[in-house]
Design a protein around this motif. Sequence first.
Motif, PDB file in Angstrom:
ATOM      1  N   CYS A  98     -10.099  -3.788 -11.075  1.00  0.00           N
ATOM      2  CA  CYS A  98      -9.537  -4.735 -10.231  1.00  0.00           C
ATOM      3  C   CYS A  98      -7.908  -4.734  -9.673  1.00  0.00           C
ATOM      4  O   CYS A  98      -7.723  -4.720  -8.533  1.00  0.00           O
ATOM      5  N   LEU A  99      -7.454  -4.348 -10.705  1.00  0.00           N
ATOM      6  CA  LEU A  99      -6.019  -3.663 -10.475  1.00  0.00           C
ATOM      7  C   LEU A  99      -6.030  -2.600  -9.599  1.00  0.00           C
ATOM      8  O   LEU A  99      -4.983  -2.293  -8.655  1.00  0.00           O
ATOM      9  N   GLY A 100      -7.044  -1.695  -9.847  1.00  0.00           N
ATOM     10  CA  GLY A 100      -6.946  -0.386  -8.832  1.00  0.00           C
ATOM     11  C   GLY A 100      -7.241  -0.952  -7.390  1.00  0.00           C
ATOM     12  O   GLY A 100      -6.645  -0.372  -6.540  1.00  0.00           O
ATOM     13  N   ILE A 101      -8.091  -1.806  -7.320  1.00  0.00           N
ATOM     14  CA  ILE A 101      -8.500  -2.151  -5.893  1.00  0.00           C
ATOM     15  C   ILE A 101      -7.181  -2.785  -5.185  1.00  0.00           C
ATOM     16  O   ILE A 101      -6.825  -2.671  -4.039  1.00  0.00           O
ATOM     17  N   LEU A 102      -6.626  -3.755  -6.025  1.00  0.00           N
ATOM     18  CA  LEU A 102      -5.328  -4.507  -5.503  1.00  0.00           C
ATOM     19  C   LEU A 102      -4.271  -3.444  -5.190  1.00  0.00           C
ATOM     20  O   LEU A 102      -3.778  -3.311  -3.970  1.00  0.00           O
ATOM     21  N   SER A 103      -4.225  -2.425  -6.128  1.00  0.00           N
ATOM     22  CA  SER A 103      -3.077  -1.248  -5.954  1.00  0.00           C
ATOM     23  C   SER A 103      -3.360  -0.529  -4.648  1.00  0.00           C
ATOM     24  O   SER A 103      -2.450  -0.126  -4.185  1.00  0.00           O
ATOM     25  N   GLY A 104      -4.726  -0.292  -4.326  1.00  0.00           N
ATOM     26  CA  GLY A 104      -5.125   0.486  -3.296  1.00  0.00           C
ATOM     27  C   GLY A 104      -4.887  -0.237  -2.009  1.00  0.00           C
ATOM     28  O   GLY A 104      -4.365   0.482  -0.982  1.00  0.00           O
ATOM     29  N   LEU A 105      -5.149  -1.570  -2.113  1.00  0.00           N
ATOM     30  CA  LEU A 105      -4.844  -2.449  -0.981  1.00  0.00           C
ATOM     31  C   LEU A 105      -3.306  -2.401  -0.663  1.00  0.00           C
ATOM     32  O   LEU A 105      -3.040  -2.228   0.692  1.00  0.00           O
ATOM     33  N   ILE A 106      -2.571  -2.568  -1.501  1.00  0.00           N
ATOM     34  CA  ILE A 106      -1.200  -2.626  -1.142  1.00  0.00           C
ATOM     35  C   ILE A 106      -0.689  -1.367  -0.816  1.00  0.00           C
ATOM     36  O   ILE A 106       0.052  -1.260   0.182  1.00  0.00           O
ATOM     37  N   GLY A 107      -1.173  -0.230  -1.505  1.00  0.00           N
ATOM     38  CA  GLY A 107      -0.881   1.090  -1.009  1.00  0.00           C
ATOM     39  C   GLY A 107      -1.172   1.333   0.575  1.00  0.00           C
ATOM     40  O   GLY A 107      -0.626   2.057   1.042  1.00  0.00           O
ATOM     41  N   SER A 108      -2.396   0.905   0.995  1.00  0.00           N
ATOM     42  CA  SER A 108      -2.795   0.956   2.404  1.00  0.00           C
ATOM     43  C   SER A 108      -1.842   0.304   3.121  1.00  0.00           C
ATOM     44  O   SER A 108      -1.339   1.016   4.342  1.00  0.00           O
ATOM     45  N   TYR A 109      -1.372  -0.767   2.882  1.00  0.00           N
ATOM     46  CA  TYR A 109      -0.314  -1.302   3.634  1.00  0.00           C
ATOM     47  C   TYR A 109       1.018  -0.574   3.755  1.00  0.00           C
ATOM     48  O   TYR A 109       1.393  -0.302   4.778  1.00  0.00           O
ATOM     49  N   PHE A 110       1.416  -0.321   2.440  1.00  0.00           N
ATOM     50  CA  PHE A 110       2.765   0.732   2.849  1.00  0.00           C
ATOM     51  C   PHE A 110       2.429   2.150   3.388  1.00  0.00           C
ATOM     52  O   PHE A 110       3.556   2.271   4.041  1.00  0.00           O
ATOM     53  N   HIS A 111       1.287   2.756   3.297  1.00  0.00           N
ATOM     54  CA  HIS A 111       1.146   3.898   4.254  1.00  0.00           C
ATOM     55  C   HIS A 111       1.004   3.666   5.284  1.00  0.00           C
ATOM     56  O   HIS A 111       1.630   4.490   6.279  1.00  0.00           O
ATOM     57  N   ILE A 112       0.480   2.463   5.848  1.00  0.00           N
ATOM     58  CA  ILE A 112       0.250   2.478   7.083  1.00  0.00           C
ATOM     59  C   ILE A 112       1.673   1.982   7.821  1.00  0.00           C
ATOM     60  O   ILE A 112       1.945   2.315   9.128  1.00  0.00           O
ATOM     61  N   ARG A 113       2.275   1.344   7.055  1.00  0.00           N
ATOM     62  CA  ARG A 113       3.744   0.687   7.567  1.00  0.00           C
ATOM     63  C   ARG A 113       4.584   2.112   7.409  1.00  0.00           C
ATOM     64  O   ARG A 113       5.207   2.206   8.485  1.00  0.00           O
ATOM     65  N   GLY A 114       4.424   2.884   6.457  1.00  0.00           N
ATOM     66  CA  GLY A 114       5.368   4.253   6.378  1.00  0.00           C
ATOM     67  C   GLY A 114       5.151   5.053   7.808  1.00  0.00           C
ATOM     68  O   GLY A 114       5.932   5.599   8.325  1.00  0.00           O
ATOM     69  N   VAL A 115       3.920   5.014   8.442  1.00  0.00           N
ATOM     70  CA  VAL A 115       3.628   5.905   9.632  1.00  0.00           C
ATOM     71  C   VAL A 115       4.151   5.165  10.626  1.00  0.00           C
ATOM     72  O   VAL A 115       4.989   6.080  11.421  1.00  0.00           O
ATOM     73  N   GLY A 116       4.348   4.115  10.937  1.00  0.00           N
ATOM     74  CA  GLY A 116       4.792   3.215  11.817  1.00  0.00           C
ATOM     75  C   GLY A 116       6.348   3.210  11.788  1.00  0.00           C
ATOM     76  O   GLY A 116       7.182   3.049  13.088  1.00  0.00           O
ATOM     77  N   ILE A 117       7.143   3.615  10.603  1.00  0.00           N
ATOM     78  CA  ILE A 117       8.554   3.453  10.686  1.00  0.00           C
ATOM     79  C   ILE A 117       9.247   4.749  10.846  1.00  0.00           C
ATOM     80  O   ILE A 117      10.462   4.937  11.070  1.00  0.00           O
ATOM     81  N   ARG A 118       8.366   5.813  10.924  1.00  0.00           N
ATOM     82  CA  ARG A 118       8.865   7.272  11.118  1.00  0.00           C
ATOM     83  C   ARG A 118       9.379   7.218  12.667  1.00  0.00           C
ATOM     84  O   ARG A 118       8.919   6.465  13.340  1.00  0.00           O
ATOM     85  N   VAL A 119      10.057   8.295  13.060  1.00  0.00           N
ATOM     86  CA  VAL A 119      10.839   8.348  14.426  1.00  0.00           C
ATOM     87  C   VAL A 119       9.380   8.659  15.369  1.00  0.00           C
ATOM     88  O   VAL A 119       8.768   9.618  15.051  1.00  0.00           O
ATOM     89  N   GLY A 120       9.292   7.931  16.516  1.00  0.00           N
ATOM     90  CA  GLY A 120       8.304   8.016  17.074  1.00  0.00           C
ATOM     91  C   GLY A 120       7.169   7.015  16.960  1.00  0.00           C
ATOM     92  O   GLY A 120       6.115   7.083  17.771  1.00  0.00           O
ATOM     93  N   GLY A 121       7.311   6.344  15.753  1.00  0.00           N
ATOM     94  CA  GLY A 121       6.050   5.265  15.548  1.00  0.00           C
ATOM     95  C   GLY A 121       5.007   5.795  15.260  1.00  0.00           C
ATOM     96  O   GLY A 121       4.392   6.649  14.584  1.00  0.00           O
ATOM     97  N   TRP A 122       3.818   5.352  16.149  1.00  0.00           N
ATOM     98  CA  TRP A 122       2.537   5.788  15.783  1.00  0.00           C
ATOM     99  C   TRP A 122       1.947   6.844  16.539  1.00  0.00           C
ATOM    100  O   TRP A 122       0.813   7.054  16.906  1.00  0.00           O
ATOM    101  N   ALA A 123       2.705   8.025  16.783  1.00  0.00           N
ATOM    102  CA  ALA A 123       2.493   9.091  17.571  1.00  0.00           C
ATOM    103  C   ALA A 123       1.669   9.929  16.369  1.00  0.00           C
ATOM    104  O   ALA A 123       1.436   9.830  15.197  1.00  0.00           O
TER     105      ALA A 123
END
Length: 132
Positions: free
Chosen positions: A75-100
């Motif tokens: 259950c902690l693994g599921i939660l950790s993965g979902l939170i990580g997905s949020y941070f990784h998607i957000r991490g792509v978007g905040i790079r220079v050029g956004g969602w390129a």
Amino acid sequence: MYWGVWSIERILILFTSVAFLAIGLQVTLFHYRQNFHQKVMWVPVILAPIIFIEGIAFSFYNAAWLRSLFVLLMCLGILSGLIGSYFHIRGVGIRVGGWALRNFLIGPPLTLPFMFTAMSVLGLIAVFWSAR
């Protein structure tokens, strides 16, 4: 109580545990490369080897407390993965050029947190499948 045979459920628990070792090594390399610039990056790095060790123990010794701990860790693994997905998607978007496209290629890997979640779900399936 020892397991009687190597059932498919027991093999899946063992496979899930070993997969967490491999995923944990990959996560550690990626997060080390980024200098652990957010404290939340430590969660899968610490959680993966704990899941590996506990899963190996549960694969060889079928105790109720190991089963409960395995379910909690999944259950902690599921939660950790979902939170990580949020941070990784957000991490792509905040790079220079956004969602390129280039940011999807060189930014945080979008599939790795999902793999963490998917392996945790597989572990839960194995545990609850064996409870039938």
